[in-house]
Design an enzyme around this catalytic site. Structure first.
Site, PDB file in Angstrom:
ATOM      1  N   ASP A 195       0.827  -1.214   0.000  1.00 24.79           N
ATOM      2  CA  ASP A 195       0.000   0.000   0.000  1.00 24.79           C
ATOM      3  C   ASP A 195       0.865   1.270   0.000  1.00 24.79           C
ATOM      4  OD1 ASP A 195       0.970  -0.421   2.561  1.00 24.79           O
ATOM      5  OD2 ASP A 195      -0.992  -0.742   3.465  1.00 24.79           O
ATOM      6  N   ASN A 204      -7.251  -2.956  14.521  1.00 30.27           N
ATOM      7  CA  ASN A 204      -8.654  -3.270  14.202  1.00 30.27           C
ATOM      8  C   ASN A 204      -8.759  -4.434  13.207  1.00 30.27           C
ATOM      9  OD1 ASN A 204      -7.820  -2.127  11.801  1.00 30.27           O
ATOM     10  ND2 ASN A 204      -9.293  -0.433  11.808  1.00 30.27           N
ATOM     11  N   HIS A 225      -7.024  -4.722  10.401  1.00 28.66           N
ATOM     12  CA  HIS A 225      -6.772  -4.432   8.989  1.00 28.66           C
ATOM     13  C   HIS A 225      -5.481  -5.097   8.508  1.00 28.66           C
ATOM     14  CE1 HIS A 225      -4.658  -0.481  10.220  1.00 28.66           C
ATOM     15  NE2 HIS A 225      -3.755  -1.075   9.472  1.00 28.66           N
ATOM     16  N   GLU A 271      -9.584  -1.947   5.574  1.00 31.75           N
ATOM     17  CA  GLU A 271     -10.207  -1.677   6.868  1.00 31.75           C
ATOM     18  C   GLU A 271     -11.431  -2.591   7.060  1.00 31.75           C
ATOM     19  OE1 GLU A 271      -8.756   0.200   8.972  1.00 31.75           O
ATOM     20  OE2 GLU A 271      -8.136   2.141   8.170  1.00 31.75           O
TER      21      GLU A 271
HETATM   22  C1  GLP Z   1      -0.332   0.348   8.548  1.00 31.54           C
HETATM   23  C2  GLP Z   1      -0.044  -0.481   7.314  1.00 31.54           C
HETATM   24  C3  GLP Z   1      -0.325  -1.937   7.549  1.00 31.54           C
HETATM   25  C4  GLP Z   1       0.350  -2.384   8.839  1.00 31.54           C
HETATM   26  C5  GLP Z   1      -0.213  -1.622   9.996  1.00 31.54           C
HETATM   27  C6  GLP Z   1       0.368  -2.033  11.353  1.00 31.54           C
HETATM   28  O1  GLP Z   1      -1.648   0.698   8.667  1.00 31.54           O
HETATM   29  N1  GLP Z   1      -0.769  -0.038   6.186  1.00 31.54           N
HETATM   30  O2  GLP Z   1       0.157  -2.697   6.460  1.00 31.54           O
HETATM   31  O3  GLP Z   1       0.158  -3.763   9.037  1.00 31.54           O
HETATM   32  O4  GLP Z   1       0.089  -0.259   9.770  1.00 31.54           O
HETATM   33  O5  GLP Z   1       1.578  -1.366  11.567  1.00 31.54           O
HETATM   34  P1  GLP Z   1       2.530  -1.567  12.796  1.00 31.54           P
HETATM   35  O6  GLP Z   1       3.366  -2.740  12.451  1.00 31.54           O
HETATM   36  O7  GLP Z   1       3.313  -0.291  12.856  1.00 31.54           O
HETATM   37  O8  GLP Z   1       1.695  -1.790  13.999  1.00 31.54           O
END
Ligand code: GLP
Length: 238
Positions: free
Chosen positions: A67, A136, A138, A143
């Site tokens: 993304d 959440n 995702h 989402e």
């Molecule tokens: C972002 C990314 C996700 C990732 C999530 C969790 O929203 N788009 O791909 O899994 O963050 O990130 P973290 O590893 O910093 O908790």
């Protein structure tokens, strides 16, 4: 779904790096799906350290990030392009032409999403995709509420996700939209490895373990896939 519990974040990161390195050793032209976020940073550190000792580690590998934020240039300090350069691409021998991220600043974002889907197909499809986990549930920027057959598209970020990612923007506005691979795109990867570390992900991991499969918890879509490994550390499981 195979679950592995590692002692701590370092061990988890090292294990994830081993899986990645084994894949590219066995298939030097592998196509990888790559995440951003705090969780995979350790994996990238281990991969970069290992590749510094080897010759032509990533030379023929193609990578597709999950993304990117919409409406910011690639070289913006908060962009996932910047993240990937800092954490991985600048430290390995990957050909920059083989590193793919959606362009969040493309003039026609819908066309950019279609181009990205096609680029993955043309590369032969994702062989191994790593995922982080949002609190959440995702995955990438899919989402809650996202259909499991969704493809790469523009999405509106929830307030909670924007809040969780605010650190990357150091007081500046977190973008409201992003381009993300769809759940359907991700599920076509031949193998998937989900990483979750720390107390903050405990509730989401519990839900993944027990949740009913459905769009209200996007990560539950992984139960529909037959080659998923979940790496957690001891603090993540109760
Ligand atoms: C972002 C990314 C996700 C990732 C999530 C969790 O929203 N788009 O791909 O899994 O963050 O990130 P973290 O590893 O910093 O908790």
């Amino acid at each position: 779904m195979i679950w592995e519990t590692l002692d701590d974040y370092e061990t988890l990161s090292n294990r994830a790096a081993r899986i990645l390195l084994e894949e590219i050793r066995e298939s030097p032209r592998a196509v990888l799906g790559l995440p951003t976020g705090r969780t995979p940073a350790g994996m990238y550190r281990h991969v970069a350290a290992e590749c510094a000792r080897q010759y032509h580690c990533f030379r023929d590998v193609n990578t597709f990030n999950l993304d990117e934020y919409a409406g910011i240039p690639r070289d913006h300090p908060g962009s996932y392009f910047t993240f990937m350069k800092q954490h991985l691409f600048d430290h390995i021998d990957v050909d920059p032409a083989h590193t793919h991220l959606p362009d969040g600043n493309a003039p026609d974002l819908k066309a950019e999403c279609a181009r990205y889907e096609l680029a993955i197909k043309k590369a032969g499809g994702l062989a191994l995709t790593f995922l982080g986990l949002g609190r959440n549930g995702h995955i990438a920027f899919n989402e809650p509420g996202t259909p499991f057959d969704s493809r790469t598209r523009v999405v509106e970020l929830t307030e909670s996700t924007r809040h969780a990612n605010a650190d990357d923007f150091r007081g500046r506005q977190v973008p409201t939209h992003a381009l993300t691979m769809g759940i359907g795109t991700i599920l076509e990867s031949r193998r998937i490895v989900l990483l979750a570390s720390g107390i903050g992900k405990r509730a989401a991991i519990e839900r993944l373990e027990h949740a009913d499969i459905g769009p209200s918890f996007p990560a539950s879509s992984l139960w529909d896939h037959d080659d998923v490994t979940v790496l957690v550390d001891r603090r993540t499981i109760a």
